[in-house]
Motif scaffolding. Structure first.
Motif, PDB file in Angstrom:
ATOM      1  N   PHE A 148      28.843  45.003  49.120  1.00  0.00           N
ATOM      2  CA  PHE A 148      28.549  43.581  49.322  1.00  0.00           C
ATOM      3  C   PHE A 148      27.291  43.226  48.551  1.00  0.00           C
ATOM      4  O   PHE A 148      26.259  43.889  48.692  1.00  0.00           O
ATOM      5  N   ASP A 149      27.363  42.203  47.708  1.00  0.00           N
ATOM      6  CA  ASP A 149      26.219  41.815  46.882  1.00  0.00           C
ATOM      7  C   ASP A 149      25.483  40.600  47.430  1.00  0.00           C
ATOM      8  O   ASP A 149      24.652  40.006  46.749  1.00  0.00           O
ATOM      9  N   GLY A 150      25.780  40.243  48.675  1.00  0.00           N
ATOM     10  CA  GLY A 150      25.163  39.072  49.277  1.00  0.00           C
ATOM     11  C   GLY A 150      26.036  37.841  49.200  1.00  0.00           C
ATOM     12  O   GLY A 150      25.798  36.851  49.899  1.00  0.00           O
ATOM     13  N   LYS A 151      27.068  37.896  48.373  1.00  0.00           N
ATOM     14  CA  LYS A 151      27.976  36.762  48.220  1.00  0.00           C
ATOM     15  C   LYS A 151      29.437  37.171  48.367  1.00  0.00           C
ATOM     16  O   LYS A 151      30.222  36.477  49.010  1.00  0.00           O
ATOM     17  N   THR A 152      29.786  38.313  47.771  1.00  0.00           N
ATOM     18  CA  THR A 152      31.185  38.741  47.744  1.00  0.00           C
ATOM     19  C   THR A 152      31.325  40.169  48.250  1.00  0.00           C
ATOM     20  O   THR A 152      30.573  41.057  47.846  1.00  0.00           O
ATOM     21  N   HIS A 153      32.290  40.369  49.145  1.00  0.00           N
ATOM     22  CA  HIS A 153      32.651  41.711  49.592  1.00  0.00           C
ATOM     23  C   HIS A 153      33.685  42.282  48.625  1.00  0.00           C
ATOM     24  O   HIS A 153      34.673  41.612  48.305  1.00  0.00           O
ATOM     25  N   VAL A 154      33.464  43.505  48.169  1.00  0.00           N
ATOM     26  CA  VAL A 154      34.429  44.192  47.309  1.00  0.00           C
ATOM     27  C   VAL A 154      35.048  45.322  48.121  1.00  0.00           C
ATOM     28  O   VAL A 154      34.349  46.235  48.569  1.00  0.00           O
ATOM     29  N   LEU A 155      36.350  45.251  48.336  1.00  0.00           N
ATOM     30  CA  LEU A 155      37.070  46.231  49.145  1.00  0.00           C
ATOM     31  C   LEU A 155      38.038  46.986  48.243  1.00  0.00           C
ATOM     32  O   LEU A 155      38.902  46.376  47.605  1.00  0.00           O
ATOM     33  N   VAL A 156      37.904  48.304  48.194  1.00  0.00           N
ATOM     34  CA  VAL A 156      38.741  49.130  47.326  1.00  0.00           C
ATOM     35  C   VAL A 156      39.614  50.031  48.192  1.00  0.00           C
ATOM     36  O   VAL A 156      39.100  50.825  48.986  1.00  0.00           O
ATOM     37  N   MET A 157      40.932  49.890  48.044  1.00  0.00           N
ATOM     38  CA  MET A 157      41.898  50.690  48.804  1.00  0.00           C
ATOM     39  C   MET A 157      42.697  51.553  47.835  1.00  0.00           C
ATOM     40  O   MET A 157      43.454  51.030  47.016  1.00  0.00           O
ATOM     41  N   ARG A 158      42.509  52.871  47.917  1.00  0.00           N
ATOM     42  CA  ARG A 158      43.213  53.801  47.033  1.00  0.00           C
ATOM     43  C   ARG A 158      44.273  54.551  47.834  1.00  0.00           C
ATOM     44  O   ARG A 158      43.977  55.150  48.857  1.00  0.00           O
ATOM     45  N   ARG A 185      40.448  37.343  46.033  1.00  0.00           N
ATOM     46  CA  ARG A 185      41.016  37.610  44.716  1.00  0.00           C
ATOM     47  C   ARG A 185      41.392  39.087  44.641  1.00  0.00           C
ATOM     48  O   ARG A 185      40.623  39.947  45.068  1.00  0.00           O
ATOM     49  N   ILE A 186      42.557  39.352  44.096  1.00  0.00           N
ATOM     50  CA  ILE A 186      43.125  40.701  44.140  1.00  0.00           C
ATOM     51  C   ILE A 186      43.327  41.255  42.734  1.00  0.00           C
ATOM     52  O   ILE A 186      43.797  40.558  41.838  1.00  0.00           O
ATOM     53  N   GLU A 187      42.974  42.526  42.571  1.00  0.00           N
ATOM     54  CA  GLU A 187      43.363  43.301  41.398  1.00  0.00           C
ATOM     55  C   GLU A 187      44.160  44.493  41.903  1.00  0.00           C
ATOM     56  O   GLU A 187      43.775  45.128  42.887  1.00  0.00           O
ATOM     57  N   GLU A 188      45.266  44.795  41.248  1.00  0.00           N
ATOM     58  CA  GLU A 188      46.080  45.915  41.727  1.00  0.00           C
ATOM     59  C   GLU A 188      46.681  46.693  40.568  1.00  0.00           C
ATOM     60  O   GLU A 188      46.956  46.156  39.501  1.00  0.00           O
ATOM     61  N   ASN A 189      46.830  47.990  40.782  1.00  0.00           N
ATOM     62  CA  ASN A 189      47.614  48.829  39.888  1.00  0.00           C
ATOM     63  C   ASN A 189      48.492  49.718  40.756  1.00  0.00           C
ATOM     64  O   ASN A 189      48.626  49.477  41.962  1.00  0.00           O
ATOM     65  N   ASP A 191      48.270  52.610  42.127  1.00  0.00           N
ATOM     66  CA  ASP A 191      47.715  53.393  43.229  1.00  0.00           C
ATOM     67  C   ASP A 191      46.449  52.807  43.838  1.00  0.00           C
ATOM     68  O   ASP A 191      45.776  53.479  44.615  1.00  0.00           O
ATOM     69  N   GLN A 192      46.114  51.567  43.506  1.00  0.00           N
ATOM     70  CA  GLN A 192      44.864  51.013  44.024  1.00  0.00           C
ATOM     71  C   GLN A 192      44.938  49.495  44.120  1.00  0.00           C
ATOM     72  O   GLN A 192      45.539  48.829  43.280  1.00  0.00           O
ATOM     73  N   VAL A 193      44.315  48.980  45.171  1.00  0.00           N
ATOM     74  CA  VAL A 193      44.156  47.538  45.345  1.00  0.00           C
ATOM     75  C   VAL A 193      42.671  47.259  45.543  1.00  0.00           C
ATOM     76  O   VAL A 193      42.014  47.906  46.362  1.00  0.00           O
ATOM     77  N   THR A 194      42.146  46.307  44.784  1.00  0.00           N
ATOM     78  CA  THR A 194      40.755  45.893  44.933  1.00  0.00           C
ATOM     79  C   THR A 194      40.732  44.427  45.320  1.00  0.00           C
ATOM     80  O   THR A 194      41.325  43.589  44.632  1.00  0.00           O
ATOM     81  N   ALA A 195      40.075  44.127  46.436  1.00  0.00           N
ATOM     82  CA  ALA A 195      39.994  42.751  46.927  1.00  0.00           C
ATOM     83  C   ALA A 195      38.555  42.264  46.826  1.00  0.00           C
ATOM     84  O   ALA A 195      37.620  42.976  47.207  1.00  0.00           O
TER      85      ALA A 195
END
Length: 233
Positions: A148-158, A185-189, A191-195
């Motif tokens: 968490f950078d104070g504004k956005t939570h980054v959640l990484v699910m592998r 906002r989602i990035e996915e490949n 074997d991994q999802v990043t929210a």
């Protein structure tokens, strides 16, 4: 502190004292408790302790914590355990769109109840805690990292369950945060999802406010009209 005292070998039992008195473990207050444990369980704990280079006290506390935080409530909630291989096979039997629709349905319909069952309140903090603690650490559906950078939570699910699993987790995650009015906002490949979840609600996702109700005024009237009548004689 842990002490193991051999007692009543005819029944293959040990008396085990767990705890550390008035001190704490990782900031958690603790106290001494004694349990009677089978010989083979103690032997296995000792083996794991040596292999993982952690104390038996840590292992025993971890096992008990999992029991009270996950096993008991999980049984009440109706959770079941399946292997990663079977999970991957089940996702492979779906089309990508079926996996996405299942994820959306799961996030919308089951997500809030899942969070409140464990943590009583459906909010951002408890949702992230549920993903990290219940679904990842205890459920072992995937490995989880967050920042968490104070504004956005980054959640990484592998995970290791294929692209349809990514589609499912992506839509489920997006749906549950949308219920909180949060942009995700989602990035996915494969074997991994990043929210990326903004900490502040998005006005475009919040339900519209109900229009205020006003009482129309009749033309020429500025207030209540009172007609005074003279009493009849």
């Amino acid at each position: 502190m842990i002490s193991i005292v051999a007692r009543n070998r005819a029944k293959s039992k040990y008396t085990v004292t767990l705890g550390s008195g008035a001190s704490s473990q990782k900031g958690r207050p603790s106290e001494n408790r004694s349990f009677r444990i089978d010989h083979d369980t103690i032997d296995q704990l000792n083996d794991i302790s040596e292999k993982e280079r952690v104390s038996v006290n840590v292992l025993a506390n971890k096992a008990l914590r999992r029991y009270v935080e996950y096993d008991v409530p999980g049984e009440k909630f109706g959770l079941v355990t399946i292997s990663k291989a079977l999970l991957k096979t089940l996702f492979a039997l779906m089309t990508e769109e079926q996996a996405r629709e299942l994820g959306r349905k799961s996030g919308r319909e089951a997500g809030p109840g899942f969070v409140t069952f464990w943590y009583k309140k459906f909010d951002l903090e408890n949702t992230i805690k549920t993903i990290g603690k219940v679904t990842s650490e205890y459920g072992r559906n995937f490995s989880f990292d967050s920042s968490f950078d104070g504004k956005t939570h980054v959640l990484v699910m592998r995970h290791e369950s294929g692209k349809n699993a990514s589609a499912y987790y992506a839509e489920s995650t997006r749906a549950i945060f949308a219920l909180l009015g949060l942009d995700c906002r989602i990035e996915e490949n494969e074997d991994q999802v990043t929210a990326y979840v903004d900490a502040l609600p998005s006005s475009s996702l919040l339900p519209p406010l109900k229009p205020s109700t006003t009482i129309p005024k009749l033309p020429g009237l500025t207030g209540p009209q009172i007609t005074k009548q003279n009493p009849t004689s």
